[in-house]
Design an enzyme around this catalytic site. Structure first.
Site, PDB file in Angstrom:
ATOM      1  N   SER A 214     -35.556  30.493  17.602  1.00 33.05           N
ATOM      2  CA  SER A 214     -34.423  31.100  18.991  1.00 33.05           C
ATOM      3  C   SER A 214     -33.422  30.796  17.958  1.00 33.05           C
ATOM      4  O   SER A 214     -32.367  29.801  17.547  1.00 33.05           O
ATOM      5  CB  SER A 214     -34.988  30.168  20.163  1.00 33.05           C
ATOM      6  OG  SER A 214     -34.482  30.691  21.067  1.00 33.05           O
TER       7      SER A 214
ATOM      8  N   TYR B 166     -37.787  22.362  24.362  1.00 38.02           N
ATOM      9  CA  TYR B 166     -38.331  23.507  23.711  1.00 38.02           C
ATOM     10  C   TYR B 166     -36.983  24.230  22.861  1.00 38.02           C
ATOM     11  O   TYR B 166     -37.737  24.245  21.602  1.00 38.02           O
ATOM     12  CB  TYR B 166     -37.619  24.995  24.548  1.00 38.02           C
ATOM     13  CG  TYR B 166     -37.832  26.616  24.458  1.00 38.02           C
ATOM     14  CD1 TYR B 166     -39.229  26.927  24.226  1.00 38.02           C
ATOM     15  CD2 TYR B 166     -37.078  26.770  23.912  1.00 38.02           C
ATOM     16  CE1 TYR B 166     -38.663  28.327  23.610  1.00 38.02           C
ATOM     17  CE2 TYR B 166     -36.813  28.010  23.188  1.00 38.02           C
ATOM     18  CZ  TYR B 166     -38.187  29.115  23.152  1.00 38.02           C
ATOM     19  OH  TYR B 166     -38.270  30.493  23.013  1.00 38.02           O
TER      20      TYR B 166
END
Length: 283
Positions: free
Chosen positions: A174, A187
């Site tokens: 990400s 995350y």
């Protein structure tokens, strides 16, 4: 696996794609050219979002696709119908990638029913926004790592005996790994681990002719954000801070996975592609 942490139910994860308005765009944008002809791929989290778009594009390019998903059966069956509409075989397998036994059983099922395994796409993930690090419970921390990075280890371990020279692994990291995210501490930490795992696994496997790469999407319109606890204010402006000025669509990300999975990327391993709306990061 007796020590698997139960799934957190503090939000609506993983979320139904069918409930989103507007609907994410998963449709491949061009005719296939056989770049994955005769291949068999596993795509995790393929019931919706980026995973669905990847499954659709892989099928258009000639691959049979095993769709691994957590619990959204209706979405998974729709993805399977999309794969079959391209004339390819589809297999849906429900379960938790954070469970090592599930990963072993899923890979065994794929090989038994589809005959082999050429491509592993580790896309499944979860996120839980928190304003303060002290708000992150031990259960949530363990669960996020279990899904996002432990699941990749478990699937690669299960898949490894079946991957021959020419096989490809593509992981989903990400932009948060590169830019950080003040509200997604656990995350973004898992995404950093995924990038390091990708680079290290590439070094480990490239001698056997198995390429390992990753894709680091920016803000993409999928069930992950609206169903993962993002508030209305964030959703109203989601993706607007990118240079392009909008969130990306899943079918804008899927071609990166295709490129890394096919022979077009035969000289690439240990790399990360950045379809992120124009954000400049240190890749």
């Amino acid at each position: 696996m007796t020590d698997t942490i139960p799934m957190i139910h503090e939000d609506a994860l993983p979320g139904h794609e069918s409930a989103l308005d507007p609907k994410p765009e998963w449709q491949p944008r061009y005719p296939g050219s056989g770049r994955l002809a005769g291949k068999v791929a596993i795509v995790t989290g393929a019931d919706s979002g980026i995973g669905r778009a990847v499954a659709a594009l892989f099928a258009r390019e000639g691959a049979d696709v095993a769709i691994l998903y957590l619990c959204e059966q209706d979405d998974a069956e729709e993805t399977a119908d999309i794969v079959r509409s391209e004339g390819r075989r589809a297999l849906t397998i429900a379960g938790d990638v954070g469970d090592k036994a599930f990963c072993e059983n899923a890979v065994a099922q794929v090989v038994a029913q589809l005959g082999k395994l050429d491509i592993l796409v580790n896309n499944a993930g979860e996120q839980h926004p928190d304003k303060d690090i002290t708000d992150i419970s031990e259960q949530q921390l363990r669960r996020t790592f279990q899904t996002n990075i432990f699941g990749m280890f478990f699937l690669v371990q299960a898949a490894r005996p079946h991957l021959k020279s020419g096989a490809a692994i593509v992981n989903c990291t990400s932009v948060t790994m590169y830019n950080g995210s003040k509200d997604l501490l656990d995350y973004s930490a898992t995404k950093g681990a995924i990038t390091a795992f990708t680079r290290s696994l590439s070094e480990n496997l490239i001698g056997d002719g198995i390429r390992v790469n990753a894709v680091a999407p920016g803000p993409i319109w999928t069930p992950l954000n609206p169903c993962g606890g993002a508030d209305e204010e964030k959703l109203a402006t989601f993706g607007e801070k990118t240079p392009i000025g909008r969130p990306g669509q899943p079918n804008e990300i899927a071609p990166s996975f295709l490129f890394l999975a096919c022979d077009d990327a035969s000289y690439m391993s240990g790399q990360v592609l950045h379809p992120n709306g124009g954000m400049i990061v240190n890749g």
